[in-house]
Design an enzyme around this catalytic site. Sequence first.
Site, PDB file in Angstrom:
ATOM      1  N   HIS A   1     -39.543   5.108 -22.940  1.00  0.00           N
ATOM      2  CA  HIS A   1     -39.566   3.965 -23.859  1.00  0.00           C
ATOM      3  C   HIS A   1     -38.192   3.499 -24.325  1.00  0.00           C
ATOM      4  O   HIS A   1     -38.077   2.850 -25.364  1.00  0.00           O
ATOM      5  CB  HIS A   1     -40.455   4.275 -25.069  1.00  0.00           C
ATOM      6  CG  HIS A   1     -41.434   3.177 -25.347  1.00  0.00           C
ATOM      7  ND1 HIS A   1     -41.928   2.899 -26.605  1.00  0.00           N
ATOM      8  CD2 HIS A   1     -42.014   2.275 -24.518  1.00  0.00           C
ATOM      9  CE1 HIS A   1     -42.767   1.888 -26.542  1.00  0.00           C
ATOM     10  NE2 HIS A   1     -42.837   1.496 -25.279  1.00  0.00           N
TER      11      HIS A   1
ATOM     12  N   CYS B   1     -42.191   2.689 -32.258  1.00  0.00           N
ATOM     13  CA  CYS B   1     -41.936   3.726 -31.263  1.00  0.00           C
ATOM     14  C   CYS B   1     -40.544   3.733 -30.654  1.00  0.00           C
ATOM     15  O   CYS B   1     -39.813   4.726 -30.760  1.00  0.00           O
ATOM     16  CB  CYS B   1     -42.980   3.613 -30.160  1.00  0.00           C
ATOM     17  SG  CYS B   1     -43.323   1.900 -29.676  1.00  0.00           S
TER      18      CYS B   1
END
EC number: 3.1.6.4
Length: 520
Positions: free
Chosen positions: A139, A76
């Site tokens: 993130h 990710c």
Amino acid sequence: MAACTAAQQLLLVLSALGLLAAGAPQPPNIVLLLMDDMGWGDLGVNGEPSRETPNLDRMAAEGMLFPSFYSANPLCSPSRAALLTGRLPIRNGFYTTNAHARNAYTPQEIMGGIPNSEHLLPELLKKAGYTNKIVGKWHLGHRPQFHPLKHGFDEWFGSPNCHFGPYDNKAKPNIPVYRDWEMVGRFYEEFPINRKTGEANLTQLYTQEALDFIQTQHARQSPFFLYWAIDATHAPVYASRQFLGTSLRGRYGDAVREIDDSVGKILSLLQNLGISKNTFVFFTSDNGAALISAPNEGGSNGPFLCGKQTTFEGGMREPAIAWWPGHIAAGQVSHQLGSIMDLFTTSLSLAGLKPPSDRVIDGLDLLPTMLKGQMMDRPIFYYRGNTLMAVTLGQYKAHLWTWTNSWEEFTQGTDFCPGQNVSGVTTHTQEEHTELPLIFHLGRDPGERFPLSFHSDEYQDALSRTTQVVQEHQKSLVPGQPQLNVCNQAVMNWAPPGCEKLGKCLTPPESVPEKCFWAH
């Protein structure tokens, strides 16, 4: 002739696209829909037999489908860093050197994040007058210097990390949810997720944020960039009450159905406001489906081998749809090799901006492909941490290294390729093939099960071309400073900005920086 200014470049682009009207030029709005752990095989248009994605299938029917579109990493955080910088993670620093070929990301204890030296897409779009919003998972670092509003975004509703938990707020804090600069609560507290039933209202909140932002910017007549990065399909998978139990595919399918419904609402709003012809929309995912979580909490990678965490096709080939009524002809399928990094360069082109010239940009401008059907030769590089594992050139994919995960992990039940073991390919030791790569013809063998014979003319020809590309890439490569090497319990989300107002500040432990451990 003097170089074009940004304004002159914009005029040229808008003129070519037929978007000039009376008064000042308005560049097209840009909406990037980034899913989390959604697989290539999760869309009906890609053959998912339940056909539970009618809105995404319609989006493809009205736009262009990219069957050969790739993430920049099988995990990710590095993939998201690549999207927003247009650069491979090995260049922008989203990798680790703590061990060979290890996947790394940004859990709460990570000290690193997106470097200030990187130029992010929203920072550059500001030069063309865009208002930028991120909805969902950032993130790219949760410490103050990595906050998305310090990197070009004007608004944020979402979280810095994945929605793991619940935690006890003693050994580890629950993940905060932010409204712009400050937290407004935490997952499992003000933003509940029922781990037993999978019920959570987050996708509905994220959808309303997108709809409100679009309406507000339309009223202001301001070009906008919406980065809708939701995480419902990342384990622990969640869906709102009205979607739970509605899918033939279990809880994961419920989440996909809700996402599909949300995409339909976003596209319908653009059409109802009369701005669909001036809004470019692209749908894709950050990496392949997490087969380790399947079937109830993981998706499908269709005919491709393995899934998230691996550099086989299932780990990095993504669902991808471009939609721009009046510009991208309906019902198109392009076999152009595409990359998530191309969204950076393509978005800049839409805004009439050129990519930074002081660094290597890996993303290509896909507008010639989308608008004119042009095909471009380009390699796809598959990195795992600091290691180039494979490269695809045309229909041929060469594996320089193979590895799924260790025998120790595998025997304890961690399997990234369940039911897909291919002898000599899905190895549980790190196997080097740099002298004689394993080469597959992905057109005939998308599942990477039958490597070409080393002695065949086809192999030798593919090897020659691949070797040249790899050598040129590695010769010129200047790795960025690795950001994912150091962890520290003290930097977790103990006291995010705004916690004082909510009475939700927690006391961090003593600061003890240490080398992060990445198992695979």
